[in-house]
Design a protein around this motif. Structure first.
Motif, short mmCIF file in Angstrom:
data_model
loop_
_atom_site.label_atom_id
_atom_site.label_comp_id
_atom_site.label_asym_id
_atom_site.label_seq_id
_atom_site.Cartn_x
_atom_site.Cartn_y
_atom_site.Cartn_z
N TYR A 169 0.85 -1.18 0.00
CA TYR A 169 0.00 0.00 0.00
C TYR A 169 0.89 1.23 0.00
CZ TYR A 169 1.17 0.36 4.96
OH TYR A 169 1.86 0.48 6.14
N SER A 170 0.32 2.37 -0.34
CA SER A 170 1.14 3.59 -0.44
C SER A 170 0.99 4.51 0.77
CB SER A 170 0.76 4.37 -1.71
OG SER A 170 -0.62 4.74 -1.68
N ASN A 171 -0.21 4.57 1.32
CA ASN A 171 -0.45 5.47 2.43
C ASN A 171 -1.75 5.07 3.15
OD1 ASN A 171 -2.43 6.41 0.63
ND2 ASN A 171 -1.21 8.16 -0.01
N ILE A 172 -2.01 5.74 4.26
CA ILE A 172 -3.20 5.47 5.05
C ILE A 172 -4.02 6.75 5.19
CG2 ILE A 172 -4.07 4.84 7.34
CD1 ILE A 172 -1.69 2.98 7.65
N PHE A 173 -5.31 6.64 4.93
CA PHE A 173 -6.25 7.73 5.16
C PHE A 173 -7.16 7.35 6.31
CE2 PHE A 173 -4.82 8.95 1.02
CZ PHE A 173 -5.04 10.32 0.92
N LEU A 174 -7.28 8.23 7.29
CA LEU A 174 -8.18 8.05 8.42
C LEU A 174 -9.35 9.00 8.19
CD1 LEU A 174 -5.43 8.16 11.21
CD2 LEU A 174 -6.42 6.12 10.14
N ILE A 175 -10.53 8.47 7.94
CA ILE A 175 -11.63 9.29 7.45
C ILE A 175 -12.83 9.17 8.38
CG2 ILE A 175 -13.18 9.70 5.50
CD1 ILE A 175 -11.05 8.41 3.68
N GLU B 54 -3.51 9.68 13.87
CA GLU B 54 -2.71 10.43 12.90
C GLU B 54 -1.47 10.98 13.61
OE1 GLU B 54 -3.39 14.03 9.68
OE2 GLU B 54 -4.07 14.34 11.74
N TYR B 55 -1.65 11.53 14.80
CA TYR B 55 -0.51 12.06 15.55
C TYR B 55 0.48 10.95 15.90
CZ TYR B 55 2.35 14.20 19.12
OH TYR B 55 3.44 14.66 19.83
N ILE B 56 -0.03 9.83 16.36
CA ILE B 56 0.84 8.70 16.74
C ILE B 56 1.65 8.23 15.55
CG2 ILE B 56 0.81 6.25 17.38
CD1 ILE B 56 -1.54 7.00 19.32
N LEU B 57 1.01 8.09 14.39
CA LEU B 57 1.74 7.65 13.20
C LEU B 57 2.76 8.69 12.75
CD1 LEU B 57 -1.09 5.89 11.16
CD2 LEU B 57 1.06 4.84 11.88
N LYS B 58 2.37 9.96 12.76
CA LYS B 58 3.29 11.00 12.32
C LYS B 58 4.51 11.10 13.22
CE LYS B 58 0.30 14.17 9.75
NZ LYS B 58 -0.32 15.53 9.72
N SER B 59 4.33 10.83 14.51
CA SER B 59 5.44 11.01 15.46
C SER B 59 6.21 9.72 15.74
CB SER B 59 4.92 11.60 16.78
OG SER B 59 3.91 10.80 17.33
N ASN B 60 5.73 8.59 15.20
CA ASN B 60 6.39 7.32 15.48
C ASN B 60 6.68 6.48 14.24
OD1 ASN B 60 6.28 6.84 18.67
ND2 ASN B 60 4.39 7.86 18.05
N SER B 61 6.27 6.95 13.07
CA SER B 61 6.35 6.10 11.88
C SER B 61 6.64 6.93 10.63
CB SER B 61 5.02 5.34 11.70
OG SER B 61 5.00 4.62 10.50
N THR B 62 7.18 6.26 9.63
CA THR B 62 7.39 6.89 8.33
C THR B 62 6.22 6.63 7.39
OG1 THR B 62 8.58 4.95 7.50
CG2 THR B 62 9.90 6.71 8.51
N ILE B 63 5.22 5.87 7.84
CA ILE B 63 4.04 5.62 7.02
C ILE B 63 3.33 6.94 6.77
CG2 ILE B 63 1.79 4.48 6.92
CD1 ILE B 63 2.96 2.32 8.81
N ARG C 299 -0.15 -2.36 14.45
CA ARG C 299 0.18 -3.52 13.61
C ARG C 299 0.78 -3.06 12.28
NH1 ARG C 299 1.36 -8.82 14.74
NH2 ARG C 299 1.16 -10.07 12.83
N PHE C 300 0.22 -1.98 11.71
CA PHE C 300 0.82 -1.43 10.49
C PHE C 300 2.26 -0.99 10.78
CE2 PHE C 300 -3.53 -0.87 8.72
CZ PHE C 300 -3.30 -1.29 7.42
N MET C 301 2.49 -0.35 11.91
CA MET C 301 3.84 0.09 12.27
C MET C 301 4.77 -1.11 12.46
SD MET C 301 2.89 3.23 14.84
CE MET C 301 4.48 3.11 15.64
N TYR C 302 4.28 -2.13 13.11
CA TYR C 302 5.08 -3.34 13.34
C TYR C 302 5.49 -3.96 12.01
CZ TYR C 302 5.97 -8.26 14.49
OH TYR C 302 6.52 -9.52 14.58
N ASN C 303 4.56 -4.06 11.09
CA ASN C 303 4.87 -4.64 9.77
C ASN C 303 5.76 -3.75 8.94
OD1 ASN C 303 3.42 -6.97 10.27
ND2 ASN C 303 1.56 -6.28 9.22
N ASN C 304 5.88 -2.49 9.34
CA ASN C 304 6.78 -1.57 8.65
C ASN C 304 8.14 -1.52 9.34
OD1 ASN C 304 6.78 0.25 6.37
ND2 ASN C 304 7.01 1.96 7.81
N ASN C 305 8.38 -2.51 10.20
CA ASN C 305 9.66 -2.64 10.93
C ASN C 305 9.97 -1.41 11.79
OD1 ASN C 305 10.29 -5.22 9.77
ND2 ASN C 305 10.87 -4.16 7.89
N GLU C 306 8.93 -0.83 12.38
CA GLU C 306 9.10 0.38 13.18
C GLU C 306 8.67 0.21 14.64
OE1 GLU C 306 8.49 3.95 9.97
OE2 GLU C 306 6.70 2.89 10.65
N PHE C 307 8.09 -0.93 14.96
CA PHE C 307 7.58 -1.08 16.32
C PHE C 307 7.79 -2.52 16.81
CE2 PHE C 307 4.15 -1.20 19.59
CZ PHE C 307 4.60 -0.13 20.36
#
Length: 337
Positions: A36-42, A55-64, A155-163
């Protein structure tokens, strides 16, 4: 405690909410394997506010790459970052929110992967998306959704080798319902005191930051304005000193929602100012509450759930003190607009 069924809370949030862990892991793993390319929270209203912490957690802890979008605006803005490779996540208590269902249909039609968390089964949103978790109860739905979103996002972060701490983190998510319940018990007298003191207060400033900004925005808009018809303004701590400070006087109700993430110093600054000016300062600080069994490194994330549960106790006491049911509406879903 007024209108609080502890057994029901633990059954809905702890037993049933945590039962979705394997299902979440399976479909997130499937999506990540496909790519996937990105995540939208709608979302819309309270449910877009619910997305802001993640959104804040991902922006401050992940490159996703992540974007939280209001459903109605997303529909008309032609977002150039959205594509068939996007993952779009929705939440809805009723499963019928018009803007959210329309946005989900659009995302699905354009080939994006769609996920929804919904309380009510067999509703329009449940029938649109690729992956759906239906909790089956509107009661404590936000508490449950918050827990499911922890598991989903991390889980997305874990699979992105970030958590790499995912296993420990998710095991501690299982401890969160009891931490919430204990915090609610410890806070309830203060919630009742606030409601009694402010039953006739006609304006509140609510200030938050970081992963508590969504709660701040949601409580001012959805609870104070929509459900209690009280004038309220949500102010980000980073922006408080750019305009809003000039409206604070001796009797202004200022409510500070303090969490434990990196933005806490922004809240400290507002607190130092407000305590010099107003005699109506209320500070709700998650640091004041024990989260038994939860690691210090994860408290900042779980502050979202703790804070929301504390605010919910203020709501039920306001409802009683003001003789104004939380379900009462003038216009929302009462007329076409």
């Amino acid at each position: 405690m007024l209108k609080y069924d502890e057994e029901l809370f633990l059954r809905l949030v702890e037993e049933e909410g945590l039962a979705y862990r394997e299902q979440i892991e399976n479909f997130v793993d499937e999506i990540c394997k496909k790519g996937y390319s990105n995540i939208f929270l709608i979302g819309a209203g309270g449910t877009i506010a619910m997305m802001y912490p993640y959104e804040y957690i991902l922006k401050s802890n992940s490159t996703i790459e992540v974007q939280a979008e209001i459903a109605a605006e997303f529909m008309v803005m032609n977002n150039k970052r959205f594509s068939k490779d996007s993952v779009c996540i929705f939440t809805s208590v009723s499963g019928t929110t018009e803007e959210t269902v329309a946005a989900a249909k659009l995302c699905k039609e354009r080939g994006a992967t769609t996920i929804a968390l919904v309380a009510e089964p067999n509703t329009p949103l449940t029938q649109v998306v690729d992956y759906c978790i239906t909790t089956g109860s509107e009661t404590h739905s936000f508490d449950t959704f918050f827990m499911l979103l922890y598991m989903l996002v991390f889980r997305f972060m874990y699979n992105n080798n970030e958590f790499p701490q995912y296993e420990q983190f998710t095991n501690e998510v299982a401890l969160l319902p009891k931490a919430i319940l204990n915090s609610v018990k410890a806070f309830d007298a203060k919630a009742e005191e606030f409601a009694s003191k402010h039953k006739d207060t006609d304006y509140h400033m609510m200030v938050g930051s970081g992963n508590l900004w969504g709660n701040t925005y949601s409580y001012a808009m959805c609870i104070l304005e929509e459900m209690q018809w009280i004038h309220a303004k949500s102010i980000h701590a980073a922006e408080f000193f750019h305009g809003t400070l000039e409206l604070v006087v001796e009797d202004t109700s200022v409510i500070l929602l303090k969490g434990e993430d990196e933005t806490r110093p922004l809240m400290d600054r507002v607190e130092r100012f407000a305590e010099k000016i107003t005699k109506q300062l209320t500070v709700i600080d998650t640091k004041d509450f024990e989260m038994e069994g939860i690691s210090e490194e994860f408290r900042n994330h779980f502050s979202v759930s703790i804070n929301w549960a504390l605010l919910s106790r203020i709501s039920v006491h306001l409802e009683r003190e003001r003789n104004h049911p939380l379900t009462l509406r003038r216009y929302y879903r009462q007329m076409a607009y």
